[in-house]
Design a protein around this motif. Structure first.
Motif, PDB file in Angstrom:
ATOM      1  N   ARG A 278       0.661  -1.374   0.146  1.00 28.27           N
ATOM      2  CA  ARG A 278      -0.388   0.018   0.170  1.00 28.27           C
ATOM      3  C   ARG A 278       1.072   0.926   0.217  1.00 28.27           C
ATOM      4  O   ARG A 278       0.298   2.362  -0.648  1.00 28.27           O
ATOM      5  CB  ARG A 278      -1.203   0.175   0.938  1.00 28.27           C
ATOM      6  CG  ARG A 278      -1.766   0.927   1.099  1.00 28.27           C
ATOM      7  CD  ARG A 278      -3.276   1.110   2.850  1.00 28.27           C
ATOM      8  NE  ARG A 278      -3.886  -0.328   2.376  1.00 28.27           N
ATOM      9  CZ  ARG A 278      -3.989  -0.714   3.217  1.00 28.27           C
ATOM     10  NH1 ARG A 278      -2.954  -0.878   3.983  1.00 28.27           N
ATOM     11  NH2 ARG A 278      -4.661  -2.266   3.356  1.00 28.27           N
ATOM     12  N   THR A 300      -7.255  -8.261   0.699  1.00 29.84           N
ATOM     13  CA  THR A 300      -7.129  -7.044   1.009  1.00 29.84           C
ATOM     14  C   THR A 300      -7.111  -6.487  -0.943  1.00 29.84           C
ATOM     15  O   THR A 300      -6.415  -7.448  -1.256  1.00 29.84           O
ATOM     16  CB  THR A 300      -5.483  -5.817   1.031  1.00 29.84           C
ATOM     17  OG1 THR A 300      -4.043  -7.390   0.096  1.00 29.84           O
ATOM     18  CG2 THR A 300      -4.907  -6.528   1.945  1.00 29.84           C
ATOM     19  N   ARG A 301      -7.047  -5.768  -1.963  1.00 34.99           N
ATOM     20  CA  ARG A 301      -7.155  -4.623  -2.331  1.00 34.99           C
ATOM     21  C   ARG A 301      -5.852  -4.860  -3.257  1.00 34.99           C
ATOM     22  O   ARG A 301      -5.168  -4.866  -4.205  1.00 34.99           O
ATOM     23  CB  ARG A 301      -7.540  -3.586  -2.671  1.00 34.99           C
ATOM     24  CG  ARG A 301      -9.342  -3.718  -2.142  1.00 34.99           C
ATOM     25  CD  ARG A 301      -9.598  -1.939  -2.296  1.00 34.99           C
ATOM     26  NE  ARG A 301     -11.508  -1.691  -1.983  1.00 34.99           N
ATOM     27  CZ  ARG A 301     -11.507  -1.119  -2.032  1.00 34.99           C
ATOM     28  NH1 ARG A 301     -11.084  -0.278  -2.052  1.00 34.99           N
ATOM     29  NH2 ARG A 301     -13.270  -1.619  -1.271  1.00 34.99           N
ATOM     30  N   GLN A 302      -4.795  -4.901  -2.216  1.00 29.72           N
ATOM     31  CA  GLN A 302      -2.894  -4.339  -2.824  1.00 29.72           C
ATOM     32  C   GLN A 302      -2.830  -6.212  -3.027  1.00 29.72           C
ATOM     33  O   GLN A 302      -2.014  -5.879  -3.961  1.00 29.72           O
ATOM     34  CB  GLN A 302      -2.760  -4.296  -1.209  1.00 29.72           C
ATOM     35  CG  GLN A 302      -2.359  -3.258  -1.124  1.00 29.72           C
ATOM     36  CD  GLN A 302      -3.740  -2.690  -0.725  1.00 29.72           C
ATOM     37  OE1 GLN A 302      -4.348  -3.280   0.043  1.00 29.72           O
ATOM     38  NE2 GLN A 302      -4.604  -1.231  -1.270  1.00 29.72           N
ATOM     39  N   THR A 304      -4.616  -7.948  -5.369  1.00 30.55           N
ATOM     40  CA  THR A 304      -4.670  -7.869  -6.194  1.00 30.55           C
ATOM     41  C   THR A 304      -4.177  -6.860  -7.669  1.00 30.55           C
ATOM     42  O   THR A 304      -3.507  -7.060  -8.727  1.00 30.55           O
ATOM     43  CB  THR A 304      -6.612  -7.306  -6.053  1.00 30.55           C
ATOM     44  OG1 THR A 304      -7.275  -8.450  -5.903  1.00 30.55           O
ATOM     45  CG2 THR A 304      -6.825  -7.052  -7.827  1.00 30.55           C
ATOM     46  N   ALA A 325      -8.620 -11.495 -10.387  1.00 28.95           N
ATOM     47  CA  ALA A 325      -9.023 -10.680 -11.512  1.00 28.95           C
ATOM     48  C   ALA A 325      -8.466 -10.903 -12.173  1.00 28.95           C
ATOM     49  O   ALA A 325      -8.029  -9.149 -13.024  1.00 28.95           O
ATOM     50  CB  ALA A 325      -7.075  -9.662 -10.475  1.00 28.95           C
TER      51      ALA A 325
END
Length: 576
Positions: A278, A300-302, A304, A325
């Motif tokens: 991040r 987490t989006r991180q 992806t 993804a």
């Protein structure tokens, strides 16, 4: 040769129970009801004679998640039984979770016979394929009948159901649904005089299963590339991370492992990667040529963002394909574990050294900030819990912020994992966590802890209702009570100030000590982190409450990320 004088329902229930035990069932769960009485009595008799351990729960949803926890921790099918009607519908959330996380669950729903369906008869709904595509196999077993050949049918049915659930029929483990219709009389009475059964009820000699499934073929692992700028990403449900971790160590790759992957160990394992990914500029400076992922990463989006940044993404398919993804370019079989050659570890490459240096810097900065925070906070508490887990212990973690805090503050062990971390990450729902944790702790049969928020506890507080004859786990339930849903404070919804607290924050003001007293569960209120060690040292099922402030925790999480950003910025090259 004839068999004993028994009712048809009793014969079928006894045969199914016996055959499931022969195939490997050691635990069973039921919720009380009338239509399921034949199987309930058969399971009770098996428990009385020591052939399996029976667990009874009055709430079907809790019962199903208890069976899920037992099966998740033991990795063997666990039957869960209920009566007809909406009782079967209450199994559905656990069936969905079992499907997506590949947990072997044997769902046994009693039903009315066909002539009573669609007639307005009470407790009667359409139970045919009730769970849709969420089950590996469904069978409407038919009403038990007194006829020659029934025993072979019932035993082969039980063996097939067990095999499908265990993943022995060339598919992943998961839930199987048997819908079992019973006609009255459901149980024998003193005045009943049934005829002898037309054939013996016994199974194969020597307690052998009726039919052994063919073991799945072993698949020769594919060689993984030795790309210099590689990353190993391990998510929940990674079946065997050891060969992948060994390859990462030989190739000089960092290992980014979620807590429930079983892979956060060894010299290449990072512990601060959620903050690293991040931090501004870090991923741009550490764009991998290759990411190899296994399990179901998705906390987490991180993660992806990492997969999208990689030039190539190779997916090691687990029990369920996991490529949310849509970045995977190829599927590859996991490498075969190699014997230790005794040679020295390869020298640390500049690529790996850069990741490890950043991870250490961020970890030290995060720990320093938490050490200087005297108040009880969720991140600080989770870090303290992770440090105090006894060897060979079990930790079952709830969803939302609990597992994400654990992901950010669980340190890596030196060589192999020393404790087991489990969670319901298939559907990642809030429901059934208390019951799942109790089931996992009962199967673990050792010191266990559950970590969850207050809403997660309230959503399944029925799981605390254990009858006086029920097995009791050695489980400490650690509840982070911030009076609502803390994860929404970190999402876009938090910008909508006026409706936020009522619609997303959902404060409830529940007295958890009173709730614990109502269920007969010992309760401890922690007021200082140093009390955690003593609280964890208890025995039996117990509730440990820690009250935190949502706003303060949200501010602390922002400060932790800002601290990580500064630590990363100090390591990155400045503008030229």
């Amino acid at each position: 040769m004839t068999g004993p004088a028994v009712h048809a329902a009793t014969a079928m229930a006894d045969v199914l129970t016996d055959e499931l035990i022969r195939n490997g069932v050691t635990e069973a769960v039921l919720s009380p009801g009338s239509r399921s009485a034949p199987l309930a009595l058969a399971l009770h008799e098996a428990d009385r004679t020591g052939r399996l351990r029976l667990h009874v729960r009055i709430d079907e949803r809790s019962a199903a998640f208890l069976a899920l926890g037992l099966a998740k921790a033991s990795r063997r099918p666990v039957p869960v039984l209920c009566t007809s009607g909406t009782a079967a519908a209450n199994f559905h959330p656990a069936v969905v979770e079992a499907d997506l996380s590949c947990v072997p669950l044997l769902v046994l729903t009693a039903d009315r016979p066909p002539e009573l369906r669609d007639t307005g008869a009470p407790q009667t709904i359409d139970q045919i394929r009730l769970y849709g595509g969420a089950v590996r196999w469904f069978c409407e077993t038919g009403v038990p009948e007194r006829r020659t050949g029934a025993v072979a049918y019932w035993r082969s049915l039980a063996a097939r159901a067990y095999g499908h659930s265990a993943g022995s029929h060339h598919g992943p483990p998961g839930p199987v649904h048997l819908n079992i219709a019973f006609r009255a009389p459901l149980v024998p009475t003193q005045d009943d005089k049934p005829d002898p059964w037309p054939e013996p009820l016994a199974g194969r000699p020597g307690a052998e299963p009726w039919c052994r499934p063919t073991p799945p073929r072993s698949v020769q692992g594919d060689p993984l590339p030795d790309t210099g700028r590689g990353v190993l990403l391990l998510g929940d449900g990674c079946a065997d991370p050891a060969p992948l971790i060994a390859h990462a160590q030989r190739a000089g790759w960092p290992v980014l492992a979620e807590p429930t992957s079983g892979g956060r160990y060894g010299p290449n394992a990072l512990t601060a990667h959620p903050h690293l990914l991040r931090a501004p500029g870090f991923l741009e400076a550490h764009r991998p040529d290759l990411v190899v992922s296994a399990g179901r990463p998705g906390l987490t989006r991180q993660q992806t963002a990492l997969l999208e940044a990689a030039r190539t993404h190779l997916l090691v398919p687990g029990l369920h394909p996991a490529d949310p993804a849509r970045t995977a370019r190829a599927h590859t079989h996991p490498p075969v574990a190699q014997a230790d050659s005794g040679s020295a570890a390869p020298p640390t490459s500049p690529w790996l050294a850069s990741w490890l240096q950043a991870d250490r810097a961020v970890r030290e900065a995060l720990d320093a900030l938490l050490d200087d925070t005297p108040a009880l906070t969720a991140p600080g508490l989770v870090r303290a819990l992770a440090r105090r887990l006894p060897p060979d212990s079990l930790l079952f973690t709830g969803p939302s912020l609990c597992i994400r805090d654990l992901d950010q503050h669980l340190h890596a062990t030196s060589e192999t994992r020393t404790h087991t971390v489990l969670a319901n990450r298939g559907a990642s729902g809030i429901d059934g966590v208390v019951s799942s944790a109790i089931g996992a702790a009962l199967a673990h049969n050792g010191p266990s802890c559950a970590l969850m928020g207050d809403l997660t506890l309230l959503h399944d507080h029925n799981g605390l209702l254990l009858g006086p004859a029920e097995p009791v786990p050695d489980l400490a339930i650690l509840v982070v009570n911030n009076d609502g849903g803390g994860i929404f404070s970190l999402l876009e919804q938090a910008e909508h100030k006026e409706p936020f607290e009522r619609v997303f924050g959902t404060p409830h003001g529940t007295d958890l000590a009173a709730l614990a007293a109502a269920t007969g569960t010992p309760h401890t209120l922690l007021t200082h982190p140093h009390q955690l060690t003593d609280a964890l040292c208890g025995k039996g099922l117990r509730l440990i409450e820690v009250r935190t402030d949502r706003a303060r925790d949200t501010a602390l999480r922002a400060a932790l990320q800002a601290t990580a950003d500064r630590a990363v910025a100090a390591l990155l090259p400045g503008p030229t």
